[in-house]
Design a protein around this motif. Structure first.
Motif, mmCIF file in Angstrom:
data_model
loop_
_atom_site.group_PDB
_atom_site.id
_atom_site.type_symbol
_atom_site.label_atom_id
_atom_site.label_comp_id
_atom_site.label_asym_id
_atom_site.label_seq_id
_atom_site.Cartn_x
_atom_site.Cartn_y
_atom_site.Cartn_z
ATOM 1 N N VAL A 30 28.890 37.488 99.883
ATOM 2 C CA VAL A 30 30.261 37.165 100.305
ATOM 3 C C VAL A 30 31.132 36.848 99.089
ATOM 4 O O VAL A 30 32.281 37.305 98.991
ATOM 5 C CB VAL A 30 30.250 35.987 101.297
ATOM 6 N N ILE A 31 30.598 36.061 98.145
ATOM 7 C CA ILE A 31 31.353 35.704 96.940
ATOM 8 C C ILE A 31 31.694 36.947 96.129
ATOM 9 O O ILE A 31 32.834 37.116 95.666
ATOM 10 C CB ILE A 31 30.551 34.692 96.091
ATOM 11 N N LEU A 72 37.850 35.599 103.528
ATOM 12 C CA LEU A 72 37.130 34.376 103.191
ATOM 13 C C LEU A 72 37.112 33.390 104.362
ATOM 14 O O LEU A 72 36.090 32.734 104.619
ATOM 15 C CB LEU A 72 37.765 33.717 101.967
ATOM 16 N N ASN A 107 30.091 39.321 110.619
ATOM 17 C CA ASN A 107 29.794 40.215 109.501
ATOM 18 C C ASN A 107 29.638 41.660 109.917
ATOM 19 O O ASN A 107 29.839 42.556 109.101
ATOM 20 C CB ASN A 107 28.522 39.751 108.775
ATOM 21 N N SER A 144 29.438 31.561 107.682
ATOM 22 C CA SER A 144 28.454 30.808 106.901
ATOM 23 C C SER A 144 28.177 29.439 107.521
ATOM 24 O O SER A 144 27.033 28.965 107.519
ATOM 25 C CB SER A 144 28.935 30.637 105.461
ATOM 26 N N LEU A 162 24.568 28.299 108.749
ATOM 27 C CA LEU A 162 23.923 27.097 108.212
ATOM 28 C C LEU A 162 23.556 26.116 109.330
ATOM 29 O O LEU A 162 22.450 25.548 109.332
ATOM 30 C CB LEU A 162 24.848 26.422 107.199
ATOM 31 N N GLU A 221 34.556 34.548 106.760
ATOM 32 C CA GLU A 221 33.212 34.424 106.204
ATOM 33 C C GLU A 221 32.776 32.964 106.070
ATOM 34 O O GLU A 221 31.587 32.653 106.202
ATOM 35 C CB GLU A 221 33.128 35.129 104.847
ATOM 36 N N ILE A 222 33.713 32.066 105.802
ATOM 37 C CA ILE A 222 33.367 30.637 105.781
ATOM 38 C C ILE A 222 32.921 30.190 107.173
ATOM 39 O O ILE A 222 31.936 29.451 107.325
ATOM 40 C CB ILE A 222 34.562 29.795 105.287
ATOM 41 N N PHE A 241 20.180 32.618 103.621
ATOM 42 C CA PHE A 241 21.505 32.001 103.545
ATOM 43 C C PHE A 241 22.072 32.084 102.122
ATOM 44 O O PHE A 241 23.263 32.389 101.939
ATOM 45 C CB PHE A 241 21.425 30.542 103.992
ATOM 46 N N TRP A 254 23.066 35.676 101.363
ATOM 47 C CA TRP A 254 24.224 35.986 102.216
ATOM 48 C C TRP A 254 25.512 35.535 101.524
ATOM 49 O O TRP A 254 26.471 36.311 101.397
ATOM 50 C CB TRP A 254 24.037 35.268 103.549
ATOM 51 N N ASP A 255 25.535 34.292 101.052
ATOM 52 C CA ASP A 255 26.736 33.756 100.417
ATOM 53 C C ASP A 255 27.014 34.398 99.062
ATOM 54 O O ASP A 255 28.183 34.547 98.669
ATOM 55 C CB ASP A 255 26.624 32.236 100.278
#
Length: 466
Positions: free
Chosen positions: A137-138, A160, A217, A167, A171, A163-164, A130, A133-134
């Motif tokens: 993305v960032i 974004l 993704n 995520s 999570l 992707e949020i 996780f 992964w983030d």
């Protein structure tokens, strides 16, 4: 054997050095870091090639009270995806910025993405999965938002938002797994061994949550809408890493999901149906595009749909074919986006209705683009041929003749791509005006990616022996 954590440490040190250095020094630092990452991966691959088995795990304590640690593993899947990502990252560092625009920022983001890719593909627990992964993305968000073109703000926010959502689903799925797994473990191997004991209803919830995260993704229809817009506005480097590597985060996640949860095997027919819908929908939308970047972007959705079909086949041919297609697609799609970016730099245009005579004004770009299309559509002696052969054998074994129906989509993809090439690249009746001369480093990027596409097509035993 080098410690696996070196794949994280090297780009981390390089990232600090690039941020503290001047613009001229940042690009060589990025190239050096990605080259070292490639050499470490090559060394790991050589050891795996000469060994009877490969399964290496490294552990570092982080939060013992919660059973959370930094743990890395090298297995067959990790090696294949590390090979792909190291090649794409090296080519991106060398050739992805012909304008030499904002080199310190772009080099730093490439290094951040290198950390994310190496960390995610070697993650031995879902906590690390996780986190990396983030990080990826960032890094991609800033590649689009800062380094992109005119409408980059809108495209980056759309990216974004999706992707949020992904995520959040990821999570939530990890949290449910943690609380219901015996011993409250986030270790992927432990979850795989104990998931069968989970109630079917809990497995279904976890499967839905993780599947939604990974399908965003990859992406698959109907969560694909962010991808074409992101590519249209992203820089060349951003596009190379977005389709070349970031989409494989989702593919890798799907492989883990079908490995971990037994209930995934009962959903294979629905997943395969969604994959086929995604493939044919994307093909028909692709054939209405004129922007070469959007054409290549939609081809990514087609190819990742085929990857999903192979995973859903739940057999050796299908799974290995899906993995090999991720290797092949990562290399070839990075090549195609690099060529499209170079054409835009050379001629100031990428619309197939107005771009003409590329073969006359930029022969290396024209021939590299044709070779990339050949590899993508699975012509023999290319990596795409090996991948498609394995994958469709697996699909036929699982679904019968219905499993090979997506071959029609591959043929349609090839036909339209060849049409676009013949109209814009190989036609020399008219010639677009040359605005800039392509730097030699971009041609080196072509060579790196082309060599990879043909090496893994001619010598597939490099991978299969592992």
């Amino acid at each position: 054997m080098f410690p696996i954590i070196l794949l994280i440490i090297v780009p981390s040190i390089a990232l600090v050095a690039a941020l503290l250095s001047g613009p001229r020094a940042s690009r060589p630092i990025s190239i050096a870091s990605t080259l070292i990452g490639f050499l470490i991966t090559a060394y790991i691959t050589y050891n795996a090639f000469t060994s009877s088995s490969i399964n290496i795990i490294e552990k570092f304590s982080y939060i013992p009270s919660l059973g959370i640690g930094l743990s890395f593993r090298i297995n067959f899947i990790a090696i294949v995806l590390l090979i792909m990502s190291s090649i794409v990252l090296l080519a991106t560092s060398v050739a992805g910025n012909p304008e030499r625009d904002r080199t310190r920022l772009s080099s730093s983001l490439i290094l951040l993405f290198q950390i994310a890719a190496a960390g995610l593909f070697t993650s031995a627990n879902l906590f690390m999965f996780f986190i990396f992964w983030d990080i990826g993305v960032i890094a991609m968000f800033f590649m689009i938002n800062i380094l992109g073109s005119a409408n980059r703000k809108i495209a980056s926010m759309e990216f974004l938002i999706f992707e949020i959502f992904a995520s959040m689903m990821l999570l939530l799925g990890i949290i449910v797994l943690y609380f219901y797994t015996p011993g409250h473990s986030l270790n992927i191997t432990t979850i795989t061994q104990t998931a069968a004991a989970l109630p079917a209803s809990i497995q279904e919830i976890i499967f839905v949550l993780l599947f939604l995260a990974f399908m965003v993704n990859m992406p698959l229809f109907p969560t694909h809408f962010w991808l074409p817009d992101a590519h249209s506005e992203a820089s060349t480097q951003g596009s190379m890493l977005l389709s070349g590597v970031l989409t494989k985060f989702g593919g890798f996640g799907m492989l883990l999901l079908f490995e971990m949860l037994p209930i995934a095997q009962s959903a294979y027919i629905y997943v395969a149906g969604l994959a086929v819908i995604s493939i044919f929908y994307s093909i028909f939308v692709l054939m209405r595009q004129n922007d070469m970047k959007r054409i290549v972007a939609y081809s990514t959705i087609v190819e990742m749909g085929i990857v999903m079909l192979g995973i859903s086949a739940l057999n050796t041919f299908g799974t290995n074919g899906a993995l090999y297609l991720m290797l092949s697609h990562g290399v070839t799609i990075a090549l195609l986006f690099l060529v499209v970016g170079s054409m835009h730099y050379i001629f100031g245009d990428r619309d197939i209705r107005s771009l003409r005579g590329v073969v006359s004004g930029a022969a290396s770009s024209a021939y590299a683009f044709v070779a990339g299309i050949l590899a993508m559509t699975g012509v023999p002696l290319t990596s795409g041929f090996i991948a498609d052969l394995l994958l469709f054998i697996g699909a036929e074994q699982r679904f019968g003749y219905y499993g090979v129906l997506p071959l029609a989509a591959v043929m349609l993809l090839g036909a339209y791509m060849y049409f676009a090439v013949n109209k814009s690249v190989l036609s020399n009746r008219e010639k677009s005006n040359v605005v800039h001369v392509l730097p030699r480093s971009e041609k080196l990027g072509y060579a790196i990616l082309l060599i990879a596409a043909f090496v893994f097509g001619i010598f597939p035993f490099i991978i299969f022996r592992i």
